[in-house]
Enzyme design. Structure first.
Site, PDB file in Angstrom:
ATOM      1  N   ASN A 224      -4.985   8.030   4.052  1.00 50.34           N
ATOM      2  CA  ASN A 224      -4.667   7.418   5.340  1.00 50.34           C
ATOM      3  C   ASN A 224      -3.201   7.645   5.643  1.00 50.34           C
ATOM      4  O   ASN A 224      -2.333   7.287   4.836  1.00 50.34           O
ATOM      5  CB  ASN A 224      -4.933   5.910   5.294  1.00 50.34           C
ATOM      6  N   GLU A 225      -2.944   8.278   6.760  1.00 47.74           N
ATOM      7  CA  GLU A 225      -1.559   8.483   7.205  1.00 47.74           C
ATOM      8  C   GLU A 225      -0.636   8.893   6.052  1.00 47.74           C
ATOM      9  O   GLU A 225       0.294   8.162   5.685  1.00 47.74           O
ATOM     10  CB  GLU A 225      -1.016   7.234   7.885  1.00 47.74           C
TER      11      GLU A 225
ATOM     12  N   GLU B 266      -6.677   6.273  15.425  1.00 44.30           N
ATOM     13  CA  GLU B 266      -6.220   4.881  15.538  1.00 44.30           C
ATOM     14  C   GLU B 266      -5.328   4.735  16.753  1.00 44.30           C
ATOM     15  O   GLU B 266      -4.499   5.603  17.023  1.00 44.30           O
ATOM     16  CB  GLU B 266      -5.332   4.495  14.348  1.00 44.30           C
TER      17      GLU B 266
ATOM     18  N   ARG C 200       0.861  -1.177   0.000  1.00 42.13           N
ATOM     19  CA  ARG C 200       0.000   0.000   0.000  1.00 42.13           C
ATOM     20  C   ARG C 200       0.896   1.225   0.000  1.00 42.13           C
ATOM     21  O   ARG C 200       2.099   1.127   0.241  1.00 42.13           O
ATOM     22  CB  ARG C 200      -0.905   0.021   1.222  1.00 42.13           C
TER      23      ARG C 200
END
Ligand code: GLA
Length: 670
Positions: A151-152, A310, A113
């Site tokens: 995301n991040e 998270e 990813r």
């Protein structure tokens, strides 16, 4: 602009929900258990791009429609992610040029990813296309309360060294410097014959025979942060167009070792700041890391509440050895984030994965199912967060500001420094720890922040500072504040040019000292201090120029030379801590400095009991987290109420008792 706020009532509770990892029969159980645990918001779609867009431009939203429908029917809100952190394989087959190149020139492959070049036009186009289609389709969906952009950012691709990135770097540099001579001067390119005659000669600071130019490296870090930020902004703009009233966030990673992004630049672009935080198995006092990161995130959010997007219920799977949490740790961790300003608590992830790269990562619902300690703790936490609903929106109360600056962090850790042992985060943590132990509330600030609400400003490590930031900090002391500056600060300007005439450059006058030579210490080496402590890591030949010596060296080549100084500057005081005193010595020094500044702890507590205050419109919320092994008693105000148990406390005030490992949250009316 109207403020876009999260419409979930009370505190948000949930996690990353990835139902696409499971057959649909499992989903009904998911939502049933979510309700049992009190989950009211989940983040969905983070890694679903490949399923949503099976080939370029053809979409299948049926699964996501069903997921959002199911959540809605069950009263669970969705934080809907743009899935742009994980482009599908078909994208890379069509655009191999969008794959990132690492520092050593290796082109990385897809199959994981976040393996894309941040400057790739093809990636940007594909990401904005899916963000737009998603935004338009779900803009008015009743379950969707927030956009979770990407995301991040930068987690795995903070820097890409490919030719596309090189070209984008040049565009960024042209915008910053306009003319090449200005760049050459800023970078000091007469050194080692690096003068550039053509913009096209400039490349990323790829590995070369010797040390690359420091300003080149620093601008590169700034560019890399901005390249990702521009992707975030572009997605944000697309979503805003589709759904003008829906707030957007992206999850930061303000935690140990992640240094890729200058979050001071990022935070203002988001409606809600959110953060991910994971414990380091090797940190025996990770509660301090939680507190520090919480204070930093709250500060990034401008003092407003933020969301913990998270963390983990138990072990992670990406450290050499992944430690499980001990009894009560899940609860203490989560409530500590709330204490430091979080208005929502979420985990990676809802259901522990059976397959895939994170199959050994803990989750809210573990592999073992509901007959498990983690599940029982998750359900308990849901009840706790419901009991704390009224703390939502309350803010911090700090009188102390700690200066935190990403450019300075990057610069002080560039190669060819006087000592590569000087680590920005270690120094901040070393100064933060004694304040945490004393129950002193802390905000973090940029060097140029408005400091008027603080009594004490600390700059444990501020190697790089521009004139404006330096004047702001010294002006704070001049106007009556107390300022304390750590060694090797003020040394260079924003271009990494040494400030001449003696160290610590920009702060020399305010501190009333002048250093003519630096004497960093070897690992393991220590020097005696006249107050009985020891000095590590660093020393320098400080001469007094108006300041008084508070402590001096009693051994080594600098025997008799001041190690800590104090100077009256204007109507305030400026302290210089020209070494790293051992922890006990640093703690008593900081006690003395904060007493001089009139800074009081939010509450005096027995050792091991963390006290944090959130201030609401009519009441204060005192969080007491007992990290120790013994029951503790803490005095509280009259008519106080302990929210987790719902118990009123003795008339006329406390004490409240907090069992070993337990947490109390006391509402004190004001
Ligand atoms: C990061 C990511 C998550 C997951 C967790 C595991 O925070 O955002 O997708 O990989 O790490 O700890």
């Amino acid at each position: 602009m109207t403020a876009r706020e999260l419409s979930v009532p009370g505190l948000a509770y949930g996690g990353d929900y990835n139902p696409e990892q499971w057959p649909e029969e499992v989903w009904a159980e998911d939502v049933r258990l979510m309700r049992e645990a009190g989950v009211n918001m989940v983040s969905v779609n983070i890694f679903a791009w490949a399923l949503l867009e099976p080939s370029q431009g053809s979409y299948d939203f049926s699964r996501l429609d069903r997921i959002l429908g199911l959540l809605q029917e069950n009263g669970i809100a969705a934080d809907l992610a743009t899935p742009t952190a994980a482009p599908p394989a078909w994208f890379f087959r069509a655009h191999p040029e969008a794959l990132p190149v690492d520092k050593d020139g290796r082109t990385l492959s897809y199959g994981s990813r976040q393996t894309f070049c941040p400057s790739s036009p093809a990636y940007r186009e594909a990401a904005l296309r899916i963000a737009r289609v998603l935004g338009e389709r779900y803009a008015d969906h009743p379950a969707v309360v927030m956009w979770h952009i990407h995301n991040e950012y930068g987690c795995h691709n903070g820097e890409c060294y490919c030719d596309t990135s090189a070209a984008a770097f040049r565009v960024w540099l042209r915008k910053k410097y306009d003319d090449l001579a200005a760049l050459n001067h800023a970078w000091g390119t007469t050194f080692w014959s690096q003068w550039y005659y053509d913009w096209d000669e400039i490349i990323p600071p790829r590995p070369t025979g010797a040390v690359p130019n420091p300003t080149h490296q620093l601008d590169w870090r700034r560019f890399c942060s901005d390249a990702l930020l521009s992707l975030c902004e572009a997605e944000r703009a697309v979503l805003l167009e589709a759904a003008p009233a829906t707030p957007a966030t992206t999850n930061f990673m303000v935690m140990y070792n992640f240094d890729k992004l200058d979050y001071w630049r990022w935070a203002p672009e988001l409606d809600i700041v959110s953060n991910d935080h994971y414990l380091q198995s090797t940190d025996p006092e990770s509660q301090i890391d939680i507190a520090l990161s919480g204070d930093l995130v709250r500060s990034l959010a401008g003092g407003r509440p933020w969301l913990l997007m998270e963390h983990s219920t138990g072990a992670v799977n990406w450290q050499p050895v992944n430690r499980a949490k001990t009894a009560g740790e899940l609860r203490r961790n989560a409530l500590a984030h709330v204490a430091h300003g979080a208005d929502g608590i979420a985990y990676f992830q809802w259901r522990a994965a059976k397959a895939g790269a994170e199959q050994w990562h803990s989750a809210m619902l573990p592999h073992a199912g509901t007959d498990s300690q983690i599940w029982r703790d998750v359900v308990q936490l849901g009840a706790d967060l419901r009991a704390l609903a009224e703390v939502r929106g309350s803010t911090g109360v700090a009188e102390v500001a700690v200066v935190w600056d990403w450019s300075s962090w990057w610069a002080v850790e560039l190669p060819s420094q006087p000592s590569e042992e000087v680590r920005f985060q270690d120094l901040v943590r070393a100064w933060y720890e004694p304040l945490w132990r004393s129950g002193v509330a802390v905000d973090f600030v940029r060097p140029d922040a408005d400091l008027s609400s603080y009594k004490l400003v600390l700059a444990p490590s501020l190697y790089l500072v521009d004139d404006e930031g330096a004047a702001n900090l010294t002006g704070f002391a001049e106007r009556g504040g107390v300022l304390a500056v750590g060694f090797h600060s003020g040394a260079v300007d924003e271009n990494c040019h040494v400030r001449l005439g003696g160290y610590p450059g920009a702060f020399r006058e305010a501190l009333g000292v002048r250093t003519d030579e630096l004497f960093p210490l070897l690992p393991g080496e220590s020097l005696g201090l006249s107050d009985g402590g020891t000095a590590e890591l660093w020393s320098e030949r400080v001469a007094l120029a108006g300041a008084e010596a508070v402590t001096s060296y009693t051994s080594g080549p600098l025997t008799g030379v001041p190690a800590v100084t104090r100077h009256t500057h204007g109507t305030g005081t400026a302290w210089y801590v020209a070494t790293r005193p051992d922890p006990t010595t640093l703690a008593s020094l900081l006690d003395r400095i904060r007493e001089e500044a009139g800074v009081r702890p939010v509450r005096t507590t027995p050792e091991g009991v963390e006290a944090v205050l959130r201030r609401g419109p009519d009441a204060d919320y005192l969080f007491l987290i007992n990290h120790g092994d013994e029951e503790a008693e803490v005095e509280v105000a009259p008519q106080a109420l302990e929210l987790l148990t719902g118990k009123g406390l003795a008339e006329g005030g406390g004490p409240v008792r907090v069992a070993a490992g337990d947490v109390a949250v006391v509402r004190e009316p004001r």
